[in-house]
Design a protein around this motif. Structure first.
Motif, mmCIF file in Angstrom:
data_model
loop_
_atom_site.group_PDB
_atom_site.id
_atom_site.type_symbol
_atom_site.label_atom_id
_atom_site.label_comp_id
_atom_site.label_asym_id
_atom_site.label_seq_id
_atom_site.Cartn_x
_atom_site.Cartn_y
_atom_site.Cartn_z
ATOM 1 N N GLN A 133 -14.542 6.262 26.679
ATOM 2 C CA GLN A 133 -13.985 7.494 26.121
ATOM 3 C C GLN A 133 -14.998 8.061 25.142
ATOM 4 O O GLN A 133 -15.977 7.413 24.795
ATOM 5 N N GLN A 134 -14.733 9.289 24.673
ATOM 6 C CA GLN A 134 -15.613 9.846 23.642
ATOM 7 C C GLN A 134 -14.985 9.585 22.274
ATOM 8 O O GLN A 134 -14.088 10.304 21.877
ATOM 9 N N TRP A 135 -15.370 8.577 21.480
ATOM 10 C CA TRP A 135 -16.389 7.612 21.752
ATOM 11 C C TRP A 135 -15.845 6.245 21.378
ATOM 12 O O TRP A 135 -15.997 5.781 20.264
ATOM 13 N N TYR A 136 -15.193 5.652 22.287
ATOM 14 C CA TYR A 136 -14.652 4.296 22.139
ATOM 15 C C TYR A 136 -14.331 3.788 23.537
ATOM 16 O O TYR A 136 -14.535 4.503 24.532
ATOM 17 N N TRP A 137 -13.842 2.543 23.614
ATOM 18 C CA TRP A 137 -13.509 1.983 24.922
ATOM 19 C C TRP A 137 -12.009 1.730 25.031
ATOM 20 O O TRP A 137 -11.384 1.269 24.080
ATOM 21 N N ASP A 138 -11.481 2.034 26.212
ATOM 22 C CA ASP A 138 -10.114 1.658 26.574
ATOM 23 C C ASP A 138 -10.195 0.453 27.490
ATOM 24 O O ASP A 138 -11.040 0.429 28.381
ATOM 25 N N TYR A 139 -9.302 -0.503 27.295
ATOM 26 C CA TYR A 139 -9.260 -1.638 28.222
ATOM 27 C C TYR A 139 -7.870 -1.728 28.812
ATOM 28 O O TYR A 139 -6.879 -1.545 28.108
ATOM 29 N N GLU A 140 -7.832 -2.035 30.093
ATOM 30 C CA GLU A 140 -6.536 -2.197 30.747
ATOM 31 C C GLU A 140 -6.539 -3.501 31.527
ATOM 32 O O GLU A 140 -7.453 -3.751 32.315
ATOM 33 N N TYR A 141 -5.516 -4.341 31.269
ATOM 34 C CA TYR A 141 -5.297 -5.505 32.128
ATOM 35 C C TYR A 141 -4.567 -4.969 33.348
ATOM 36 O O TYR A 141 -3.354 -4.732 33.301
ATOM 37 N N VAL A 142 -5.318 -4.751 34.419
ATOM 38 C CA VAL A 142 -4.806 -3.945 35.529
ATOM 39 C C VAL A 142 -3.550 -4.551 36.145
ATOM 40 O O VAL A 142 -2.542 -3.868 36.327
ATOM 41 N N ASP A 143 -3.576 -5.856 36.440
ATOM 42 C CA ASP A 143 -2.431 -6.456 37.134
ATOM 43 C C ASP A 143 -1.191 -6.518 36.254
ATOM 44 O O ASP A 143 -0.066 -6.495 36.739
ATOM 45 N N GLN A 144 -1.402 -6.603 34.947
ATOM 46 C CA GLN A 144 -0.259 -6.686 34.031
ATOM 47 C C GLN A 144 0.191 -5.302 33.572
ATOM 48 O O GLN A 144 1.247 -5.176 32.949
ATOM 49 N N GLY A 145 -0.635 -4.295 33.832
ATOM 50 C CA GLY A 145 -0.289 -2.941 33.404
ATOM 51 C C GLY A 145 -0.274 -2.792 31.887
ATOM 52 O O GLY A 145 0.525 -2.027 31.344
ATOM 53 N N LEU A 146 -1.156 -3.516 31.204
ATOM 54 C CA LEU A 146 -1.197 -3.452 29.739
ATOM 55 C C LEU A 146 -2.534 -2.877 29.297
ATOM 56 O O LEU A 146 -3.561 -3.169 29.888
ATOM 57 N N PRO A 183 -19.073 0.253 20.139
ATOM 58 C CA PRO A 183 -19.437 -1.097 20.572
ATOM 59 C C PRO A 183 -18.388 -1.702 21.506
ATOM 60 O O PRO A 183 -17.268 -1.217 21.598
ATOM 61 N N ILE A 184 -18.825 -2.745 22.174
ATOM 62 C CA ILE A 184 -17.947 -3.510 23.065
ATOM 63 C C ILE A 184 -17.789 -4.886 22.442
ATOM 64 O O ILE A 184 -18.780 -5.533 22.111
ATOM 65 N N ALA A 185 -16.560 -5.317 22.234
ATOM 66 C CA ALA A 185 -16.334 -6.645 21.665
ATOM 67 C C ALA A 185 -15.415 -7.418 22.600
ATOM 68 O O ALA A 185 -14.296 -6.998 22.867
#
Ligand SMILES: [Cu+2]
Length: 303
Positions: free
Chosen positions: A159-172, A269-271
């Motif tokens: 994203q501008q400017w950060y990261w979104d994370y999704e646990y795809v199978d859990q939908g979280l 950053p990515i952590a």
């Protein structure tokens, strides 16, 4: 055999290069760059083992050999064929043998570099199915490291400017934003400046994680990179890229957006926090039941 030899030579060169105590200390796995660091960040998955072997075993040796050879030729020419020592220069313009050698030799060098390079590249881009064998540190093998099929799929969206994370199978899903200096000192003072985030991506150890990488559909291109994992892949709007990692160590591993993406490119950053499988199961159960804050509360606080 060749791989083993090169690996040993690579380790030898790394040892030779790590001359000062500060440099030796920098070899311990920190999951992020440390002051005085020399060499690549320590490896935790098979892919990074390959990259380290490739760097230490082939690239450093080829580069060093070429630099020394060219330098020696230059010095020889400067000393032996300067105007004073060689007042009457030879008049010939071609030498077939020399021309063949300086064409064929670079081709051979490039082929020797290309073969393992393509092997490592295809390892990076081929998600394990449980049967395919991976190169690991032995990049001249046909693959000898077993990697289980992915047990977790995470989609990272730039994203501008950060990261979104999704646990795809859990939908979280969660988003992960860099901490400013004030917040970092207040909440996570032992985490590195400009890398610490509010919410880390939590994954289990010894588990193959399929990473799907994309970017906001109306956004720009980013790149998802974690040096300790040997991952670097573009995050392109409208395209789903895929790579994977399998960390054999728990801990915090940092990376950064690696595609110039705009004003806060340096501040997204990515952590990745790698926890034990039990911790992850508890984390996921709490996430599914009570949300992200509750899930985070199940883990030891990040200092
Ligand atoms: Cu970016």
């Amino acid at each position: 055999m060749t791989g083993q030899f090169l690996k040993k030579m690579g380790a030898l060169s790394a040892a030779a290069m790590a001359l000062s105590p500060a440099l030796v200390a920098a070899q311990e796995s920190a999951g992020h760059p440390v002051p005085g660091q020399f060499h690549l960040q320590p490896s935790v998955p098979p892919i990074m083992d390959s990259i380290v072997a490739f760097h230490d075993g082939i690239l450093m040796w080829s580069i060093s050999f070429i630099v020394v050879l060219v330098l020696a030729l230059l010095i020889w020419i400067i000393i032996r064929y300067n105007a004073k020592r060689n007042p009457v220069p030879a008049a010939f313009t071609h030498n077939t043998l020399v021309e063949v050698v300086w064409t064929v030799l670079p081709i051979v060098v490039l082929i020797v570099i290309a073969i393992p390079s393509f092997g490592v590249l295809s390892d990076q881009l081929t998600t394990p199915d449980g049967e395919r064998k991976y190169l690991g540190a032995n990049i001249f093998s046909f693959g000898e490291v077993e990697v289980p099929a992915p047990a977790l799929t995470v989609k990272a969206t730039g994203q501008q400017w950060y990261w979104d994370y999704e646990y795809v199978d859990q939908g979280l899903a969660l988003n992960s934003i860099m901490l400013n200096e004030e917040d970092r000192l207040a909440t996570k003072p032992n985490q590195p400046r400009l890398l610490a985030v509010d919410n880390e991506l939590v994954v289990p150890v010894d588990t193959t994680v399929r990473m799907q990488i994309t970017a906001d559909p109306i956004g720009v291109i980013h790149a998802f990179a974690v040096p300790s994992f040997g991952i670097k892949i573009d995050a392109v709007p409208g395209r789903l890229n895929e790579t994977w990692f399998n960390s054999r160590e728990t801990g915090m591993f940092y990376g950064q957006c690696s595609e110039l993406c705009g004003k806060d490119h340096a501040f997204m950053p990515i952590a990745v926090r790698v926890v034990t499988k039990e911790e992850f199961a508890t984390y996921m159960a709490a996430f599914e039941g009570d949300g992200h804050a509750a899930a985070n509360a199940t883990l030891a606080a990040v200092q």
